[in-house]
Structures are given as C-alpha cells and as structure tokens.
Design an enzyme around this catalytic site. Sequence first.
Site, mmCIF file in Angstrom:
data_model
loop_
_atom_site.group_PDB
_atom_site.id
_atom_site.type_symbol
_atom_site.label_atom_id
_atom_site.label_comp_id
_atom_site.label_asym_id
_atom_site.label_seq_id
_atom_site.Cartn_x
_atom_site.Cartn_y
_atom_site.Cartn_z
ATOM 1 N N ASP A 410 0.912 -1.120 -0.096
ATOM 2 C CA ASP A 410 -0.072 0.062 0.129
ATOM 3 C C ASP A 410 0.958 1.236 0.007
ATOM 4 O O ASP A 410 1.904 1.140 0.641
ATOM 5 C CB ASP A 410 -0.930 0.044 1.236
ATOM 6 C CG ASP A 410 -1.789 1.145 1.318
ATOM 7 O OD1 ASP A 410 -2.710 1.242 0.363
ATOM 8 O OD2 ASP A 410 -1.740 2.077 2.189
ATOM 9 N N GLU A 463 1.024 -0.582 -5.096
ATOM 10 C CA GLU A 463 -0.159 0.765 -5.249
ATOM 11 C C GLU A 463 0.754 1.906 -5.639
ATOM 12 O O GLU A 463 1.189 2.464 -4.398
ATOM 13 C CB GLU A 463 -1.032 0.564 -4.307
ATOM 14 C CG GLU A 463 -2.046 1.606 -4.454
ATOM 15 C CD GLU A 463 -2.696 2.383 -3.370
ATOM 16 O OE1 GLU A 463 -3.560 3.076 -3.472
ATOM 17 O OE2 GLU A 463 -1.970 2.229 -2.403
#
Length: 734
Positions: A410, A463
């Site tokens: 993330d 990401e």
Amino acid sequence: MSANSVNPALLIPAHDRHRLLECKHHAPHDFYGWHAAPEGSLIRTRFLGATNVELLIHDEIRQMQSLGDDIWAIGLTDTTAPDYRFKVHYPEGDPVTVADAYHFLPTLGTLDLHLISEGRHERLWEVLGANVRTYETTLGTVTGTSFAVWAPNAQGVAVVGDFCAWNPNQYPMRVLGSTGVWEIFIPGIEAGTTYKFAVQTSDGRRIDKADPLAKQTLTPPETVSVVAAPSEFEWTDEDWAQKRSEADPTNSPMSVYECHVGSWKKGATFQTMRNELVPYLVENGFTHVEFLPVAEHPFGGSWGYQVTGYYAPTARWGTPDDFRALINDLHAAGIGVIVDWVPAHFPKDDWSLARFDGTALYEHPDWRRGEQKDWGTYVFDFGRNEVRNFLVANALYWCEEFHIDGLRVDAVASMLYLDYSRQPGEWLPNQFGGRENWDAVQFLQEMNATVHRNHPGIVTIAEESTAWPGVTAMTEHDGLGFSLKWNMGWMNDTLEYFSLDPIHRSYHHNEITFSLVYAFSEQYVLPFSHDEVVHGKGSLWQRMPGDDWNKAAGLRTLFGYMFSHPGKQLLFMGCDWGQTTEWDEANSINWDNISDGWGHEYHRGIQQLVRDLNRVYVDTPALYAQDNVPAGFQWVKGDDSQHNILAYLRWDTEGNPVLAVINMSGASQPNYRIGLPVAGEWELLINTDAGVYGGANNDLPHTVHSDDVQWDHFPHSIELHVPAMSAQLYKLSR
C-alpha cells in the site's frame, strides 16, 4: 532475618540494588540467579509479595534468606551451577514451585544479534517477540516463554501481565550487548498468556507497550499481546506451492477478487469464510482473492491500513490457525491469496510502535520525514537497519507462516517521495538535494529481492500512483523489483470516460486509448478497488450514466473492455454484480442486489457476465500470456471517435488471436467493418449484450467469416453487427 545478619557476599551493591528496584538495570541476570562466589556460589531471586522462599536442590529443601524488598538469597558450597527450583510461599494459597527465570542462557545467539544489527535476520519472529520454548533439565522438563524486544534507548524493560499483577519489578529483562535487544525466558508462562513490555524511558517514564512482534492479540479495543501457541495446523497445499514455484505469475491468468473480511458479510470470520467465500470464488471463476489488511489494527474504520500488530492476524476474525485454515482451503480450491501490506506508515497509539522506547525508534526522528500529517501517522525510518529488518522479515513471515501467494504493498508513492503530500518547508531533501527517498527505495528493493529469492512464484504488487520508472523492473537493473503495479492511470481515465454520457464520449476518445501508449512500460494490474467506491465517489453502478438499463449496459461494457485490455484484473467485492450503493465497512455489501426482487435481473446478469468473463479469460491464453509485451496487443480500430468504437487483437505466444470489439456509444452499428491481418472463421466467445446478462439480446451469429476485402491497411476484414453499449470477444478458430 535482616539484611545485616547475612553473609555480605549475598548482598547487592547499593547502586545496582537501587536500579534493580526501579526496573532501570540493564543486567538483572548479573545479580539474580546462580553466580560463582569466593567461597562456592550463591543464588538470588525476587518474588514480589512472597512470605517465604525455599530452594529445592539435590533432593533437599534449603531455606533462603530475605535481603529485604522481596529479594531472597542463599549461599552454596557448590562451585558449579546446579539444577534447582524455588518453592514460593504467598500469604494465601498453596506454595508454588517454579524454575528460576534468571538461570537460563540467552535465547538469542551471537549470530542472531549480529544479523539483527546488520538488518539481515530473515526469521526475526523466531527470536524476537514471545516464543514458547521447552528445556530438558535434571529436575525435569521446563516449559515457558522467551521474550525479546528491541528498545535500545530504554533504561530498563520488563515483561508484565496478569502473572505478575502487571508489576514491572518481577521480571526485568537484560540487554544483550550493544544491540538494544532485551531478553528473558520466564518458566511457566504458557500460550494464551496476555502480556506487554514495561519500558522505562530515559526521561524516567514508564510506558507499557504491546509487543511489536506479537503473533496474537486480544480483540480490539483490547491492546494487550498474547503468547501464541506454536501452530499445530497441518498444511495440505504442497502441490499448490510446487506448481506456484514453477509458474511465471506475470504471464499467467490473474483475476482478483478484492475482499474486506469484516464487511463481506456482517459478522464474517476466517472460519465462516471457509464455508462461504471459498465456494463463491470458485463459482464465479476468480483465480485470486486479495484481502484488505488482516494484520491487527485498533480502528476498524481504517480498513486495516493503520497497523499496530504487524505479525498478528487480527483477532476480530479468528486465530492465526483459523487464517491458515482459510488459506489452505483456498489453495485446495485453486485460489491464490494476496494480502494487503502496509510498510509505509503506522498509527500514533501510545501503547504500540510509536515512540516505542520513549524516543523515535521505528519512525524517523525528524518530523519532516517521520510524520504523515494528512493521515495522522508516523513514517518508518527506512534507513535504520533494525527497522528495515522488522519490515523485510514481516514480509517473509506472511509468506512462510501463512503460505500467502502475494503481497500488495500500500501507498508506495508516499514512501518514494520525501515531499509526498507535504508543503514547502515540511519536507527534508535527500543528500543530493532531491525529493526521492533513497532509503525507501533500498528497502523496497531488498524486500522484493528477498521475498522472490526465498519464495519463487510469489507476487509483490505496488500501489504506486506516479510515473516512477522501473517499479516492476528487476532490482539488478535498478528497478524496485515488484512483480506487478496497479495501473492507476488506466483506472482514472477509464472511469472518467465511462461516467460521461455516451453523447459526449467522442470528444474524450483519447482518454480511453491513452493507456495503450504506456501499457507495456510496467507490468500492470487493472484495479477497480475499494478506493473507487467510497468517500462519496459512489459505487461503479452509480457512476454509470442513464437509467438502470443503461447503467447495467455501461458496467457490462466496462467489464468486457477491462478483461480484454492488457493487464491483470481486480474487482472489489460487490462490483462483480454492480452493487448499487457505496461501500460501507461497517455493514455487509449489498447482497440484496442479487436476491429476489425488482431489478435483480440486471445485477444477476452482471454477475453472470463476470463469471463467464473469468471462465473465458482463464481458458484463453491470448488474454494473459503476453500481457506485458507489445507483441500481445494490436490495434485494428483505435481512431473511431465518431462511433466510440474500439477494436483490437490480443495474441498468445503461439500466434492465436482474440478480437475485442467495444462499442461505448448509445447507437448500434449493424454493418460495421473491421480490418484484420489474418483470415478465417471467428467464434463468438462473449457478447455482453446477450439476454442472459440482461442485455438487448441482439441476435448475433455464433461464428463469422472474414472477407478478402482490404480495410484500414489490412489485407482482410470482417463485417459485424455491433450493438450499442456492448463488448464482444471473438476467437479465431481457423
């Protein structure tokens, strides 16, 4: 008996005694336990609140002498260390016989300490945290728990819990050399025991901290750590792991179902997901499931992205072995498991990682690098060996202890750029005056290289929302080393385009074709994730223009386009049937959309389409085998902005093509000619306009033949009926 009447050799020097009583001593083992003495040896111990302590040795019971402050001692003629036990008497209850916590050698060796200092201990969870251990001694088996924690700036550290009334003076730990690692083995501490570390800071405060490497916790809002039992789970996924290690995941089919356990169905657990999620994924044809973070997090509204227990599956949904059982079942069903991982930042809860030993330890000490003010979190100090080790070992931990098949990392962009979401004056340039965080780059490269070296076939997915070069390039070529990257540009352009009324789309044709300009610059996942259906953005259904029929047609076309575009696919739960409402993590996704009732046929139709797209995708190598090279894609019609039609070929490695025709306008084209480089018979694989999906059910032939008619610079062509708001996939059957 007063301290003045005992042998002076038993006494503890006043300075050390004071530090021991304050739990501010770095070496309590130097004074408690067995020690050689000028005339034999001595044993000291401390039991808070004890009325008497006896020594059991050589089949004898010997009375120990009180030195005051609950310290007891005895002199021995033995010159070698014997095996012994304490018989401890308290004001109430029967005496308790225990082994001496200060009679055991350190559970970390010199190699462990060296590797930790170098940031290279790849099995950190086996030496730090709480680990149940068993020792065979002459007086019998001793089972207990070894505790170890990194706190280099603490004056003292102790293990506290119900077993000592949370008093830090009972079990002070020793620091091992100059490493800052504190350690103790406590006999009798069993699995299931709750504990924390009581840290005495350099400025004189006591702070009770959860274990950074705890493998289990109590359910939030509780904040204590739990001694985890050694796993007794028996894996049966050896064949799965072997096949995974032999495959290239970047050129294999990957259709990902992104799932938040707590809101898939209200009250869901790892156990209930075994019976409900696994068959759902199989029925609907997904190859992988990606779980939003499952590591322990105190605030459910963070969706798991503010982690406090990096090594502990959240107790909300079950035990560590419950999670293992779910993954084992998924593997048995042919489903890969990806877990979201959050090494970018962590919350400021005072009982967790934040200011762990009273100083900035895990976080960077300069707020311009150590805080993410927009999120109210701290940023890891990626340049510190021990911090980097904590994170790299954590990535390995999930791979080795839970057999996961991938990590989706993330907020990578926030790690790469020192000025990410910061105003001028709020960030500190790197040593070259730039904005790149080279410490974070080194960490990501090390993490990816280490995971891929130890576990071939596992995917790491970034990401990353910027144009940082080489995210999926190999580390030996100066890339970050990820397997795949979320294609945020494709996602934004595609959703913006599909949200337009079809009458306006011809003016935005470049938005829907732009992704092919850079489609092979990285290895991509095409994500319609949880982030796209929250915070007022609306669900995918709500973002489609028009009435319910047109919304359904828009989603069907969108998914036909998505599955035929180069890249892997990811759909957040509920998107696979066109959930009508925005996602709310506090409630279940809207299963009513596909239950009996008015309008359900649109959503059941979308669900059936996704199911069939998954089946066709997995069975058709042209749709995945050359995702990452230009040879796998060929435009045959990319410039028809007037009709809002795209047509392109996907090729497999054997030269077999699939033709995708996407009509994103509100008008049908009954005699639409498309040029082709090869001649033959084309078999219709998918028609999103079919009645079974809730479409207009235009009667399209099952097979069509190309003509020897030159068109758009191609030697052959084909004439098709292309219904409004639809996508068709054709396979050349020669």
